[in-house]
Design an enzyme around this catalytic site. Sequence first.
Site, PDB file in Angstrom:
ATOM      1  N   CYS A 131      48.826  58.485   0.775  1.00  0.00           N
ATOM      2  CA  CYS A 131      48.674  56.904   1.272  1.00  0.00           C
ATOM      3  C   CYS A 131      50.449  56.319   0.777  1.00  0.00           C
ATOM      4  CB  CYS A 131      47.850  56.547  -0.844  1.00  0.00           C
ATOM      5  SG  CYS A 131      47.442  55.241   0.027  1.00  0.00           S
ATOM      6  N   GLU A 454      48.350  42.644  -0.112  1.00  0.00           N
ATOM      7  CA  GLU A 454      47.722  42.629   1.711  1.00  0.00           C
ATOM      8  C   GLU A 454      46.735  41.912   1.576  1.00  0.00           C
ATOM      9  OE1 GLU A 454      49.811  47.247   3.148  1.00  0.00           O
ATOM     10  OE2 GLU A 454      46.942  46.869   2.481  1.00  0.00           O
ATOM     11  N   SER A 480      48.518  44.695   5.576  1.00  0.00           N
ATOM     12  CA  SER A 480      48.037  46.140   5.835  1.00  0.00           C
ATOM     13  C   SER A 480      48.692  46.546   6.857  1.00  0.00           C
ATOM     14  CB  SER A 480      46.498  46.114   5.899  1.00  0.00           C
ATOM     15  OG  SER A 480      46.228  47.406   6.504  1.00  0.00           O
TER      16      SER A 480
END
Length: 578
Positions: A131, A454, A480
């Site tokens: 991630c 984000e 993002s």
Amino acid sequence: MTDPSAAPYDPREHSRILLDGPDRAAARAMLKAIGFTDEDLSKPIIGVGTTWIETMPCNYNQRELAEHVKAGVRAAGGTPMEFNTIAVSDGVSMGTEGMKSSLVSREVIADSIELVARGHLFDGLVCIVGCDKTLPGAAMALARLDLPGLALYSGTINPGVVRGKRDATVVTVFEAIGAYRVGKISLEELREIEDASCPGPGACGGQFTANTMSTALEFMGISPGGLNGIPATDPAKLQAAHRSGELVMELVNGGVRPSAIMTRAAIDNAIASVAATGGSTNGVLHLLGIAHELGIPLEIDDFDRIAERTPIVASLMPGGRFTAVDIHEAGGIGLVARELIRGGVVDGSTRNIDGRTLAEVADAAVETPAQEVVVSFEHPIKPTGGLAILRGSLAPDGCVIKLAGHERRSFRGPARVFDSEAACYDAVRAQRIGEGDVVVIRYEGPVGGPGMQEMLSVTAALVGEGLGGDVALLTDGRFSGGTHGLMIGHVAPEAALGGPIALVKEGDEIVIDVDARRLDLLVDDAELARRRTEWSAPAPRYTGGVLAKYAALVSSASEGAVTTGARLAANLPGRVDS
């Protein structure tokens, strides 16, 4: 592989201090309790750090990969010791208070890897990452420790199949939410997209932040050439893990440290890879952070200079047509390196931890006939890269604009001002944002958020409502990698520190001019001075715990939002000079 500049190197430089001799009998006894033998403890000790967690698909395959890494280490004459650190899912936490933890996790990941490696005197290190923040966190730790080591990306998710098309990602779901809110699709259709878009383990499937940083780490050389791009569920990923275990032993035996790989030229190559693939603007924050750990001077304007000379040569989502699986099937990231080397915008002589140069990695890429993902340097998708750095009266210390996926180079409109992402999202849901608006989201910077969350929930909702090309959005937070449209992030100084973005009022005219590299607020100096006398710093949103600690220590986004400790808690939230 041996570092030609290195002095004679002891592969057990660290572990022999921990484990050798009568005085270390207690340490050996503790380790024998869990199955290690005298023979095991006489070999170089290799830390195998995973970021496995059961809160997302991105890192879900890492336990299995770790077993294969450890087998590779053993086969090559080392003793692996597995450990793990944290991860926070941007995709799961997006649009909630949980998202504030995401960027903070990068620092915790780097710190925790450092602490385990120092505490247990590892001789080498393999970091398995997935991630978004795990990739730069691990790279920062490798740079900080300067132990022989590498980062292996656990791989991208496969694209979802929706209505016969294999191109769905988590961003498809976020945009579908916006479409549902304005009545373009039904709740049943939204559920259909939800159920199909994320079909298994792996990180988000476009050139979003995880795949952007995977690409950057290969171009930087700290990840094995060609191995990061193998998708999470591809059986070849297990072979890549085994090979990574063998490679770390080559690095340890050769005394090859990250500082010999992660040079300024390698960082410039990584920046070019972000620009050439339309990658995430988070790459700016993360590469600044990695450079900081290496002690290599790097400024945000360097990103603009490199992006301006680097064309977009890969059509990857969100700005392009294809997913990370598609580029792997086309021949891999090596095809991008090949085109950029041919064009003279990256240095092909930089080294990869696998012993090859970037040029040799590129030459080894096997292109699939008639692939459409990567185009030639001479006939690019766009002549310049997918991001630019703007300055101006609204962003004296700079900001980042994403250019991939739209053609707008300028915009002028009235400000729609929100003091949090949540307030803005409520306005978007209520359809109070209209064509021509410049949406301003502030007090979401590294200090003000804290954590610089984000804005994908907002941007995807705008796209889903059909406004993606008709509004602009700017924020002292970030976006993002899945965001597309005329979006400006990392506005600095941030609002919580008294930056000009704190002085914007509803209806003020804002001008964006990409070609002039300007972001300006059309309010005269006298009025701004008056507003400044009325402005006061907001109370911190958190007064204790890790988020308060982060807010007290974090630097500006223009410096990578690293926790330097330069600002003290006594000065929080502070303000900039007018």
